[in-house]
Design a protein around this motif. Structure first.
Motif, mmCIF file in Angstrom:
data_model
loop_
_atom_site.group_PDB
_atom_site.id
_atom_site.type_symbol
_atom_site.label_atom_id
_atom_site.label_comp_id
_atom_site.label_asym_id
_atom_site.label_seq_id
_atom_site.Cartn_x
_atom_site.Cartn_y
_atom_site.Cartn_z
ATOM 1 N N TYR A 71 42.940 0.621 44.330
ATOM 2 C CA TYR A 71 41.473 0.422 44.417
ATOM 3 C C TYR A 71 40.987 0.434 45.672
ATOM 4 O O TYR A 71 41.564 -0.028 46.685
ATOM 5 C CB TYR A 71 41.130 -0.955 43.517
ATOM 6 C CG TYR A 71 41.475 -1.000 42.239
ATOM 7 C CD1 TYR A 71 40.302 -0.809 41.356
ATOM 8 C CD2 TYR A 71 42.535 -1.325 41.478
ATOM 9 C CE1 TYR A 71 40.312 -0.960 39.965
ATOM 10 C CE2 TYR A 71 42.680 -1.441 40.223
ATOM 11 C CZ TYR A 71 41.789 -1.260 39.403
ATOM 12 O OH TYR A 71 41.707 -1.009 37.851
ATOM 13 N N GLY A 72 39.705 1.052 45.841
ATOM 14 C CA GLY A 72 39.051 0.982 47.218
ATOM 15 C C GLY A 72 37.577 0.823 46.984
ATOM 16 O O GLY A 72 37.028 1.057 46.061
ATOM 17 N N PRO A 73 36.996 0.514 48.183
ATOM 18 C CA PRO A 73 35.416 -0.009 48.208
ATOM 19 C C PRO A 73 34.804 1.119 47.799
ATOM 20 O O PRO A 73 35.143 2.227 48.351
ATOM 21 C CB PRO A 73 35.462 -0.514 49.515
ATOM 22 C CG PRO A 73 36.608 0.313 50.339
ATOM 23 C CD PRO A 73 37.812 0.177 49.635
ATOM 24 N N ARG A 74 33.838 0.934 47.136
ATOM 25 C CA ARG A 74 32.829 2.252 46.903
ATOM 26 C C ARG A 74 31.826 2.448 47.995
ATOM 27 O O ARG A 74 31.359 1.477 48.420
ATOM 28 C CB ARG A 74 31.993 1.553 45.644
ATOM 29 C CG ARG A 74 30.776 2.475 45.064
ATOM 30 C CD ARG A 74 30.184 2.029 44.126
ATOM 31 N NE ARG A 74 31.060 1.902 42.925
ATOM 32 C CZ ARG A 74 30.518 1.411 41.681
ATOM 33 N NH1 ARG A 74 29.467 0.916 41.469
ATOM 34 N NH2 ARG A 74 31.578 1.531 40.728
ATOM 35 N N PRO A 75 31.591 3.502 48.534
ATOM 36 C CA PRO A 75 30.807 3.803 49.523
ATOM 37 C C PRO A 75 29.451 3.273 49.223
ATOM 38 O O PRO A 75 28.754 3.383 48.105
ATOM 39 C CB PRO A 75 30.772 5.221 49.499
ATOM 40 C CG PRO A 75 31.940 5.821 48.711
ATOM 41 C CD PRO A 75 32.355 4.813 47.721
ATOM 42 N N GLY A 76 28.828 2.640 50.124
ATOM 43 C CA GLY A 76 27.648 1.707 50.026
ATOM 44 C C GLY A 76 27.502 0.561 49.237
ATOM 45 O O GLY A 76 26.743 -0.040 49.321
ATOM 46 N N ASP A 77 28.696 0.002 48.662
ATOM 47 C CA ASP A 77 28.913 -0.992 47.897
ATOM 48 C C ASP A 77 30.204 -1.681 48.112
ATOM 49 O O ASP A 77 30.926 -1.504 47.287
ATOM 50 C CB ASP A 77 28.364 -0.924 46.447
ATOM 51 C CG ASP A 77 28.090 -2.154 45.804
ATOM 52 O OD1 ASP A 77 28.466 -3.108 46.348
ATOM 53 O OD2 ASP A 77 27.927 -1.993 44.391
ATOM 54 N N PRO A 78 30.470 -2.119 49.253
ATOM 55 C CA PRO A 78 31.698 -2.779 49.472
ATOM 56 C C PRO A 78 32.427 -3.931 48.598
ATOM 57 O O PRO A 78 33.522 -4.389 48.625
ATOM 58 C CB PRO A 78 31.643 -3.059 50.856
ATOM 59 C CG PRO A 78 30.369 -3.225 51.333
ATOM 60 C CD PRO A 78 29.570 -2.511 50.338
ATOM 61 N N ARG A 79 31.391 -4.492 47.825
ATOM 62 C CA ARG A 79 31.540 -5.534 46.938
ATOM 63 C C ARG A 79 32.304 -4.969 45.483
ATOM 64 O O ARG A 79 32.355 -5.631 44.598
ATOM 65 C CB ARG A 79 30.408 -6.538 46.721
ATOM 66 C CG ARG A 79 30.021 -7.253 48.048
ATOM 67 C CD ARG A 79 30.956 -8.348 48.554
ATOM 68 N NE ARG A 79 31.192 -9.315 47.646
ATOM 69 C CZ ARG A 79 30.538 -10.486 47.626
ATOM 70 N NH1 ARG A 79 29.583 -10.397 48.160
ATOM 71 N NH2 ARG A 79 30.791 -11.464 46.623
#
Length: 88
Positions: A71-79
């Protein structure tokens, strides 16, 4: 209650007797893949570690027991951490 409903609101790796989020901790929502809907405690991860994403052990992924989900952070939404696939 199906498995997806059961897992919602639960924290990945948390004690079964206290599966919910704890005050003072920072969480990311896992989106997609076998761990969809779970929360991941990212409090102790550095910004760099959060940016690289995580590999989480799971028995319900493509590779069964011993397998992992990336899993990796969503661009623009690191939560929000988006599923990137299953790995052995």
């Amino acid at each position: 209650m199906d498995e997806a409903e059961f897992m919602r609101g639960r924290v990945y790796g948390a004690d079964h007797d206290n599966p919910g989020p704890r005050i003072g901790r920072v969480y990311a929502h896992l989106v997609g893949g076998p761990l969809d809907g779970l929360l991941l405690d990212i409090t102790d991860l550095t910004e760099g570690e959060r940016g690289r994403g995580v590999s989480l052990a799971t028995e319900i992924g493509r590779y069964g027991p011993g397998g992992h989900c990336a899993y990796g952070p969503r661009p623009g939404d690191p939560r929000r951490f988006d599923w990137r696939g299953d790995v052995p």
